[in-house]
Design a protein around this motif. Sequence first.
Motif, PDB file in Angstrom:
ATOM      1  N   GLY A 142     -27.477 -16.087 -25.117  1.00 54.38           N
ATOM      2  CA  GLY A 142     -26.600 -14.935 -25.026  1.00 54.38           C
ATOM      3  C   GLY A 142     -27.354 -13.626 -25.116  1.00 54.38           C
ATOM      4  N   MET A 143     -27.041 -12.815 -26.118  1.00 52.42           N
ATOM      5  CA  MET A 143     -27.605 -11.479 -26.248  1.00 52.42           C
ATOM      6  C   MET A 143     -28.572 -11.400 -27.424  1.00 52.42           C
ATOM      7  N   GLY A 144     -29.676 -10.694 -27.206  1.00 51.76           N
ATOM      8  CA  GLY A 144     -30.599 -10.376 -28.281  1.00 51.76           C
ATOM      9  C   GLY A 144     -30.867  -8.880 -28.257  1.00 51.76           C
ATOM     10  N   ASP A 145     -31.123  -8.301 -29.412  1.00 53.81           N
ATOM     11  CA  ASP A 145     -31.399  -6.864 -29.427  1.00 53.81           C
ATOM     12  C   ASP A 145     -32.755  -6.596 -30.070  1.00 53.81           C
ATOM     13  N   LYS A 146     -33.112  -5.328 -30.132  1.00 57.61           N
ATOM     14  CA  LYS A 146     -34.390  -4.875 -30.684  1.00 57.61           C
ATOM     15  C   LYS A 146     -35.573  -5.527 -29.973  1.00 57.61           C
ATOM     16  N   ILE A 147     -35.421  -5.795 -28.675  1.00 58.12           N
ATOM     17  CA  ILE A 147     -36.528  -6.326 -27.894  1.00 58.12           C
ATOM     18  C   ILE A 147     -37.494  -5.183 -27.586  1.00 58.12           C
ATOM     19  N   PRO A 148     -38.787  -5.343 -27.845  1.00 62.82           N
ATOM     20  CA  PRO A 148     -39.739  -4.243 -27.613  1.00 62.82           C
ATOM     21  C   PRO A 148     -40.025  -4.046 -26.126  1.00 62.82           C
ATOM     22  N   ILE A 149     -39.054  -3.509 -25.442  1.00 68.86           N
ATOM     23  CA  ILE A 149     -39.162  -3.325 -23.993  1.00 68.86           C
ATOM     24  C   ILE A 149     -40.299  -2.354 -23.652  1.00 68.86           C
ATOM     25  N   GLY A 150     -40.591  -1.445 -24.570  1.00 72.28           N
ATOM     26  CA  GLY A 150     -41.702  -0.528 -24.342  1.00 72.28           C
ATOM     27  C   GLY A 150     -43.025  -1.269 -24.281  1.00 72.28           C
ATOM     28  N   ALA A 151     -43.229  -2.225 -25.177  1.00 69.46           N
ATOM     29  CA  ALA A 151     -44.460  -3.022 -25.156  1.00 69.46           C
ATOM     30  C   ALA A 151     -44.553  -3.818 -23.862  1.00 69.46           C
ATOM     31  N   LEU A 152     -43.433  -4.389 -23.445  1.00 67.25           N
ATOM     32  CA  LEU A 152     -43.414  -5.157 -22.204  1.00 67.25           C
ATOM     33  C   LEU A 152     -43.871  -4.307 -21.028  1.00 67.25           C
ATOM     34  N   MET A 153     -43.367  -3.073 -20.948  1.00 70.29           N
ATOM     35  CA  MET A 153     -43.688  -2.214 -19.823  1.00 70.29           C
ATOM     36  C   MET A 153     -45.094  -1.625 -19.952  1.00 70.29           C
ATOM     37  N   GLU A 154     -45.391  -1.035 -21.105  1.00 69.85           N
ATOM     38  CA  GLU A 154     -46.654  -0.332 -21.266  1.00 69.85           C
ATOM     39  C   GLU A 154     -47.860  -1.270 -21.181  1.00 69.85           C
ATOM     40  N   LYS A 155     -47.685  -2.521 -21.605  1.00 73.75           N
ATOM     41  CA  LYS A 155     -48.797  -3.474 -21.574  1.00 73.75           C
ATOM     42  C   LYS A 155     -48.906  -4.192 -20.230  1.00 73.75           C
ATOM     43  N   GLY A 156     -47.949  -3.972 -19.339  1.00 75.35           N
ATOM     44  CA  GLY A 156     -48.020  -4.604 -18.023  1.00 75.35           C
ATOM     45  C   GLY A 156     -47.904  -6.116 -18.074  1.00 75.35           C
ATOM     46  N   LEU A 157     -47.011  -6.607 -18.925  1.00 75.06           N
ATOM     47  CA  LEU A 157     -46.865  -8.051 -19.088  1.00 75.06           C
ATOM     48  C   LEU A 157     -46.053  -8.657 -17.946  1.00 75.06           C
ATOM     49  N   GLN A 158     -46.383  -9.892 -17.625  1.00 70.00           N
ATOM     50  CA  GLN A 158     -45.594 -10.668 -16.670  1.00 70.00           C
ATOM     51  C   GLN A 158     -44.799 -11.709 -17.450  1.00 70.00           C
ATOM     52  N   ILE A 159     -43.541 -11.884 -17.101  1.00 68.83           N
ATOM     53  CA  ILE A 159     -42.691 -12.854 -17.791  1.00 68.83           C
ATOM     54  C   ILE A 159     -42.127 -13.844 -16.779  1.00 68.83           C
ATOM     55  N   ARG A 160     -42.210 -15.115 -17.123  1.00 72.13           N
ATOM     56  CA  ARG A 160     -41.574 -16.160 -16.316  1.00 72.13           C
ATOM     57  C   ARG A 160     -40.769 -17.052 -17.252  1.00 72.13           C
ATOM     58  N   THR A 161     -39.550 -17.355 -16.841  1.00 70.99           N
ATOM     59  CA  THR A 161     -38.622 -18.081 -17.700  1.00 70.99           C
ATOM     60  C   THR A 161     -37.882 -19.134 -16.877  1.00 70.99           C
ATOM     61  N   GLY A 162     -36.915 -19.773 -17.524  1.00 73.26           N
ATOM     62  CA  GLY A 162     -35.970 -20.581 -16.764  1.00 73.26           C
ATOM     63  C   GLY A 162     -35.859 -22.022 -17.213  1.00 73.26           C
ATOM     64  N   GLN A 163     -34.691 -22.602 -16.923  1.00 74.79           N
ATOM     65  CA  GLN A 163     -34.551 -24.046 -17.062  1.00 74.79           C
ATOM     66  C   GLN A 163     -35.554 -24.727 -16.116  1.00 74.79           C
ATOM     67  N   THR A 164     -35.957 -25.916 -16.462  1.00 77.34           N
ATOM     68  CA  THR A 164     -37.062 -26.580 -15.769  1.00 77.34           C
ATOM     69  C   THR A 164     -36.639 -27.146 -14.421  1.00 77.34           C
TER      70      THR A 164
END
Length: 396
Positions: free
Chosen positions: A313-335
């Motif tokens: 569902g929903m989560g808060d206080k995610i450090p979106i600034g770190a995600l953007m400023e550090k140039g991270l790549q994220i991959r997720t999903g059911q298998t």
Amino acid sequence: MRALTWHGKHDVRMDTVPDPKIVNPRDAIIKITSTAICGSDLHLYDSMIPSMERGDILGHEFMGEVVETGPGSTLQKGQRVVVPFVIACGKCFHCEKQQFSGCENSNPAETQDLGEIAYGTAMTGLFGYSHMTGGYAGGQAEYVRVPYSDVGPIVIPDGLEDDKVLFLSDILPTGWMAAENCQIEPGDTVAVWGCGPVGLFAVQSALIQGAHKVIAIDHHPHRLELARSMGAQVINYHDVKVREALMAMTGGIGPDACIDAVGMESHGFSIDNVVDAVKVATRIGTDRAHVLREVLMACRTGGRVSIPGVYGGMGDKIPIGALMEKGLQIRTGQTHVHKYLRPLLDLIGEGVIDTTFLISHRLPLESAPDGYKMFKENQNEVTKVVLKPDWQKEAA
């Protein structure tokens, strides 16, 4: 037949229910030989996943013998098969891209609304995992109906016993895809949060896929020892500050890739996790996202983040600034289980991958409620519970 059914929070029961029947031409009926309790099943046990109904049959990790087929099935009676937990048609836009967990046709139209509201699109059909995913009966039972049986199940050759191949149904491909999503390069350090079944297979998979170093993070001593036995370095998060320890172990840079194999029910007494727990208990929030926050802060600049852990569902206080400023790549999903079945079966047959180390307990199917309680309350010693229907003892 006998089957494990859901009746509410921490209330699962063995009931006698109607036998499954062929509904569509591509169906098959499987007589279960082995089934397992997954960490994701505990989300249902804890009543964290919406749209469960009393009497729903649980279980999405299972295998067995084909006993009946529809005219459109490619299976034959008597074959031993492992069935993916994802139900996929094999012909839609996503299936043709091998994105099987995005199948557009396996979730009946009447159960799609909740998924569209929660996630923007309907979820793919899954076995034994709520009406948001199609309301399909699961495999913690004596028999199960398998839709699209010409696409999903993989036939197991003689000589490979159930224990070696059962986890092809879910957690082995999930751990493998989690490592693959890290896009591991020579010299990489991969950090894995959570040494549950998926996390341990992610550790194993990352090493096979060429990681120079794998660091496993948990607080259960036995699970950390299992990770260590596979060649990982370990961190007990009760003993150290995780980010500081990772920095020290990576020369101050941080891991090249990070895997969140924990998901929505993270543990620990950090301030953010305690606040999350209160929000969940009072229905203000849904997910405890402490591990995801820690992953994003710990991963090196330009690194990769893989999230096989289930969030609902929903989560808060995610450090979106770190995600953007550090140039991270994220991959997720059911298998996308179907994509990995053949290559992983080959690796098991060649002795490259062992899965049997994970099994800590074997119980009769009738003891499934005890298995859930034991798994929930003692996650140090209980790493995997495999259930066997009583008819097997009678056959022996």
